[in-house]
Write an enzyme that holds these catalytic residues in place. Structure first.
Site, mmCIF file in Angstrom:
data_model
loop_
_atom_site.group_PDB
_atom_site.id
_atom_site.type_symbol
_atom_site.label_atom_id
_atom_site.label_comp_id
_atom_site.label_asym_id
_atom_site.label_seq_id
_atom_site.Cartn_x
_atom_site.Cartn_y
_atom_site.Cartn_z
ATOM 1 N N HIS A 145 0.813 -1.207 0.000
ATOM 2 C CA HIS A 145 0.000 0.000 0.000
ATOM 3 C C HIS A 145 0.851 1.264 0.000
ATOM 4 O O HIS A 145 0.444 2.287 -0.546
ATOM 5 C CB HIS A 145 -0.985 0.000 1.178
ATOM 6 C CG HIS A 145 -0.433 -0.492 2.459
ATOM 7 N ND1 HIS A 145 -0.483 -1.810 2.846
ATOM 8 C CD2 HIS A 145 0.204 0.161 3.447
ATOM 9 C CE1 HIS A 145 0.076 -1.945 4.032
ATOM 10 N NE2 HIS A 145 0.506 -0.778 4.419
ATOM 11 N N CYS B 244 -6.564 -2.447 -16.515
ATOM 12 C CA CYS B 244 -6.106 -1.619 -15.409
ATOM 13 C C CYS B 244 -4.796 -2.185 -14.874
ATOM 14 O O CYS B 244 -4.700 -3.378 -14.601
ATOM 15 C CB CYS B 244 -7.167 -1.612 -14.302
ATOM 16 S SG CYS B 244 -6.645 -0.776 -12.797
#
Length: 744
Positions: free
Chosen positions: A360, A673
């Site tokens: 992240h 994506c």
């Protein structure tokens, strides 16, 4: 009354302080130090070995061995008893050194007559920079108190060496030589700037103290403040938080209140060093033990201990940490997304010892267009605040204290990139349309409200992927339903009518919530993650569905599930969303009549789902990052295998083309994506096989649009068709075409 061993250590440290105060060059200081230690320890030999380079230790001073061995005798890390100590970062004692495993005889030293041997690492912030050895001719069992005293002395020697007080020309302890590191590219781009350590090293001008009671009182006062802070953190509002969060915080508080930790700190202060040195010494010892632990959970707890030690050090120094300089390179062991955001727009790049491409923190770095390189071992110990550094996020390289010619070359590269950005801005309002009239919709990936202005700034068509998990990852507690709904509403407000695809919570693998216990899994990327967590914890998925629907109100809403591997998972998740929609309508909430539910195709298995699935799903998004690694069975966080496989290989392009054909036959919109969509060569090839929507980080929109507008799609399609038919990669021909068009 303090133990006799503590008194002895303090006497020795007082004598060492007197030695350091005397005039003389570094060699003279070293010679006096080994003499004082030998006398105090009743040892016939005392020797100091210091690091000559990354792999070599050199005898720099000795009392007892032959003088001609000084600056002549060397050991590689792992070689001989001295090298073993340096490699393992732990003490070694024996009563019969010549027969000890690993002993290597060096005739120039004359040490064969000394049977007893005791050596300890000289380390600073977890990095071994030397070895301290004492020896005796007669068999001698060195006591734990004597070994402990040597470790205290070694720590003080490390502080002196780190300050450049003990070494002369040719030693890199002061870390002035240029160094090159190869890591893993996590966010592309290049940057030059001064190093800023996320947890700054403390400059301790005098490591000694005669006022042991005063240092103990200072330590205790700082510890009380630290414990109050941790207690307040645990006592914060935890309404709605899962039990795992409370367990993690309770474990953190347990470490802060650990009596054994405080006892070890008191013992270190009692030896005659200041509180800061005591904290570093205890933490270095803990780090050496826990880094060798086989249990991943124990190794993860090292981060808790490091964090507590750093918090304690800041309190001992009055909270001084230093503001991040503008344009700095942030260097750290690891960092969370919230901490990364705290640095705002001041940092130019990030270099981490740990981390992964899909972490992240890396996702946030890419969203903010900050170059990042991860997986560089020992960079925290090697770098100093203010050191010059180059970060190459394209190649996964970092250059510490680079030579002028290299720095000049990178300045030219960065200037060229800025010129290209200026060209991209000129076409911001123009469509991504090829020269032969094919239109490709370019969307941005986002995950923060601060990303949303990029939607209009770069001229994107919408948000192809909004990562909802970043709201969860950047907070210490589970966000409330109302907070989630408010955020989703603000995201749609910022989109100003442009489509936004919200991906439901994608956690697990390397994205672990701060308040969620990480399960021990052999292969977390293949384990309990994404929609699997949502279906096993339906309350969380239902709560997020409620927040999305409330936040959207009457506006169109696009919801997408991550990591669908079987069509049954899609139907189960869709049922939760549609049932939540119906329930909110029944309760009188204003909810949209335009709800579309899609799936991310990230596993090869979903490509072979039934025709009915391809018809039932409202839209599909190929998640190229995960799909590529599963297609080739190559961990995208492993640099040794990641680059072996090409996105533009014939097999992968053929596989993607078959997926597009199934979606087209069902009349289902499909997009791509991932990181590949943001690279010019890949974007042209993806458009050539049939993708008419690509989603990428905002910084990539300009160069992809520029490349698409420079080529004819029919020519690109011919290249790709020929490559697939012949089993060859399409990249060389696509690159040549873009080069001819001036789009590289």
């Amino acid at each position: 009354m303090p133990p006799a061993a503590d008194i002895g250590s303090r006497v020795l440290l007082r004598r060492l302080r007197q030695v350091m105060a005397q005039p003389g060059d570094p060699q003279a200081r070293l010679d006096r130090i080994v003499s004082v230690i030998a006398t105090n320890m009743v040892a016939e030999v005392c020797s100091i070995y210091l690091r000559r380079d990354e792999a070599m230790l050199e005898l720099c001073a000795t009392e007892g061995l032959r003088a001609e061995a000084v600056h002549r005798t060397r050991f590689r890390y792992g070689q001989g008893l001295v090298g073993r100590i340096a490699q393992r970062a732990e003490p070694l004692t024996t009563t019969d050194a010549p027969r000890a495993p690993g002993f290597e005889y060096r005739p120039e030293t004359g040490e064969e007559i000394y049977s007893s041997f005791c050596g300890v690492p000289i380390q600073r912030l977890g990095k071994v920079i030397g070895v301290l050895v004492v020896q005796n001719a007669a068999a001698r069992e060195y006591t734990e108190d004597e070994i402990d005293a040597l470790e205290v002395i070694a720590m003080v020697i490390a502080e002196m060496a780190d300050a450049g007080q003990l070494t002369g020309e040719g030693f890199d302890l002061a870390r002035s030589a240029p160094k090159t590191y190869q890591g893993v590219a996590a966010s592309d781009g290049a940057a030059i700037g001064p190093v800023h350590l996320h947890e700054p090293k403390l400059a301790i001008s005098n490591p000694f103290t005669d006022d042991v009671e005063g240092e103990r009182a200072r330590l205790d006062a700082s510890m009380v403040d630290l414990r109050h802070e941790v207690d307040a953190l645990v006592a914060a509002d935890l309404a709605g938080a899962p039990a795992e969060y409370r367990e993690v915080l309770e474990a953190y508080r347990m470490f802060a209140h650990d009596k054994g930790w405080l006892r070890r700190l008191h013992e270190a202060v009692a030896s005659g060093v200041v509180a800061e040195v005591a904290v570093e010494r205890v933490q270095s010892a803990a780090r050496s033990r826990m880094e060798r632990a086989a249990n991943p959970y124990l190794r993860d707890r090292l981060h808790d201990l490091d964090d507590l030690a750093n918090r304690l050090l800041r309190r001992l120094n009055g909270g001084v940490g230093g503001e991040t300089p503008q344009g700095a390179i942030l260097v750290c062991r690891t960092i969370g997304p919230g901490e990364l955001l705290d640095h705002g727009g001041r940092i130019a790049a990030v270099v981490m010892e740990e981390g992964a491409v899909g972490s992240h923190a890396a996702i946030v770095a890419r969203a903010l267009a900050i170059p990042m390189v991860v997986g560089i071992e020992r960079i925290v110990a090697e770098a100093e605040n203010g050191d010059a550094m180059i970060v190459d996020g394209d190649r996964g390289e970092a250059f510490l204290r680079p030579p002028d010619n290299l720095a000049d070359a990178y300045r030219e590269k960065i200037a060229s990139a800025k010129e290209a950005e200026a060209r991209y801005r000129e076409i911001r309002g123009q469509p991504a349309e090829t020269r032969d009239g094919a239109h490709v919709a370019l969307h941005i990936n986002a995950g923060l409200l601060s990303d949303m202005p990029n939607l209009h700034d770069v001229g994107a068509a919408g948000v192809g992927l909004y990562r909802t998990e970043l709201q969860f990852l950047t907070r210490p507690t589970l966000p409330r339903r109302a907070d989630q709904a408010a955020l989703y509403g603000r995201v749609l407000d910022a989109a100003r009518g442009a489509p936004v695809v919200f991906r439901t919570l994608d956690i697990g693998s390397d994205k672990v919530l701060p308040y969620m216990r990480r399960p021990l899994e052999e292969n977390p990327a293949l384990g309990w993650r994404a929609i699997r967590v949502g279906l096993d914890k339906p309350f969380a998925l239902k709560m997020q569905a409620q927040a999305l629907l409330r936040g959207a109100g009457a506006r169109p809403l696009r919801v997408m599930f991550p990591f669908i591997a079987a069509e049954s998972e899609f139907y189960a998740a869709r049922d939760i969303v549609t049932e939540t929609h119906a329930r909110l309508q029944k309760l009188g909430y204003t909810v949209t009549d335009d709800l579309k539910v899609g799936a991310m195709l990230e596993t090869p298995s979903l490509a072979y789902a039934s025709d009915s699935f391809f018809s039932d799903v409202d839209f599909l998004s190929v998640g190229g990052n995960d799909l590529l690694q599963f297609f080739f069975a190559a961990d995208r966080g492993n640099e040794r295998v990641r680059r072996r496989y090409d996105t533009l290989s014939a097999s992968y392009l053929g596989f993607l083309r078959a997926i597009i054909a199934r979606a087209d036959a069902a009349g289902t919109p499909i997009s791509f994506c991932g990181e590949a969509a943001g690279r010019a060569e890949e974007a042209v090839a993806l458009a050539a096989i049939g993708f008419r929507a690509l989603s990428m980080r905002p910084a990539s929109i300009g160069r992809v649009k520029f490349a698409l507008r420079a080529v004819e799609l029919q020519a690109a399609r011919s290249i790709v068709d020929e490559a697939i038919a012949g089993g060859a990669a399409a990249r060389p021909a696509i690159r040549a075409m873009l080069a001819r068009a001036g789009a590289l």
